[in-house]
Enzyme design. Structure first.
Site, short mmCIF file in Angstrom:
data_model
loop_
_atom_site.label_atom_id
_atom_site.label_comp_id
_atom_site.label_asym_id
_atom_site.label_seq_id
_atom_site.Cartn_x
_atom_site.Cartn_y
_atom_site.Cartn_z
N HIS A 183 -1.76 0.99 -9.61
CA HIS A 183 -2.36 0.02 -8.70
C HIS A 183 -3.10 -1.09 -9.45
CE1 HIS A 183 -4.09 -0.48 -4.35
NE2 HIS A 183 -3.85 -1.65 -4.93
N ARG A 231 0.85 -1.18 0.00
CA ARG A 231 0.00 0.00 0.00
C ARG A 231 0.89 1.24 0.00
NH1 ARG A 231 -3.35 -3.03 -1.40
NH2 ARG A 231 -5.45 -3.40 -0.53
#
Length: 308
Positions: free
Chosen positions: A271, A223
């Site tokens: 992502h 993340r």
């Protein structure tokens, strides 16, 4: 007894088709067409709606449509409702592809060659044998183990670090905070596959980078909040880090003008290192629902005290 899907709507149409084929007797709805909220028993979601408990009074099970659950506020989900993270094989397969690409790219100096091409420079870089490039993976869950299994074929010396003890054949494993410096000191390419928790937030910081060999590289597919940006950029600019492949950022998407967009030692992707595959994801969800009805142990069940 209805399943409600609230995530990517393009893929949601595929979910609807597979549910119609494989579970025609189980009603399936796409957000925001929720029908009668009292009928919703199962929620498949990326960003959960507000007031889950009051909106869906008969909810029995919540699925994260991805492998992570840090986007959930656990305080808003009643303790009696199980939260399940996605374990379908498509996530692991695509993550393995991406990390393999990133590790090989860093190993074979791809960032240097991209910059040389932009500058119209033809210059050889001596090849480092894989047996001399040590790859370390932080986070040894399903994805971390799958990545290490694939990288083994290239001959890299492999290391792994995890909060709890793991034993993986062919991998030198470390566990616990006390062993982290030893793990880092032997890692030339560091792959972060950790879940985002209070303990791992900002773990990719100046202190961590200082324990890596000078000129090491980073792959972050965890993340964005794992990374302390100022420390990271300072490490790149000082040569402590030679380069990085980042698939995550904080925030997402990054604003225009952010230094990650143009830094010559960073390869940035939006992502999409891994992606839930509707075909196999539907099978996983149906299997978990069946197990839940039978009162069996649920695969992917999140331990809320740990956050994963």
């Amino acid at each position: 007894m209805t399943v409600l899907y609230k995530a990517n709507m393009v893929r949601g149409a595929e979910w609807a088709r597979f549910f119609a084929e494989r579970a025609p007797d189980l009603p399936f709805r796409l957000w925001p067409d929720i029908g009668n909220p009292a009928d919703i028993r199962y929620l498949v979601v990326w960003v959960p709606p507000d007031d889950i408990a009051t909106t869906f009074p008969n909810l029995e099970l919540v699925f994260s449509v991805g492998a992570g659950v840090d986007q959930f506020d656990a305080t808003k989900l009643p303790a009696h409702i199980p939260l399940v993270r996605m374990l379908e094989p498509g996530i692991a397969e695509t993550m393995v592809e991406y990390v393999t690409m990133a590790v090989l790219g860093l190993h074979r100096d791809l960032l240097h060659f991209i910059n040389q091409q932009k500058e119209q420079v033809w210059r050889e870089i001596r090849i480092m044998p894989a047996k001399r490039r040590r790859v370390g993976v932080m986070g040894l869950g399903q994805l971390g183990q799958a990545v290490l299994d694939r990288l083994m074929a290239f001959g890299f010396p492999l290391l792994g670090w995890n909060r709890s003890r793991r034993e993986i054949e062919g991998v030198t494993c470390y566990s616990g905070a006390g062993s982290l410096p030893d793990f880092l000191s032997q890692t030339d390419i560091l792959v972060c596959l950790l879940p985002l928790t209070d303990e791992t937030r900002c773990i990719l910081n100046a202190d961590l980078f200082a324990h890596l060999p000078r000129g090491a590289s980073l792959v972050n597919v965890g993340r964005g909040a794992h990374l302390v940006e100022a420390d990271f950029l300072a490490a790149l600019d000082s040569g402590a880090l030679a380069g990085a492949v980042l698939d995550v950022a904080e925030p997402e998407p990054l604003p225009a003008g952010h230094p990650f967009w143009s830094h010559p030692r960073i390869l940035l992707t939006p992502h999409n290192a891994s992606m839930t595959t509707p075909d196999t994801a539907v099978d996983f969800v149906l299997d978990v629902i069946a197990r839940h009805r039978r009162g069996e142990k649920l695969p992917g069940l999140v331990d809320r005290s740990r956050g994963y």
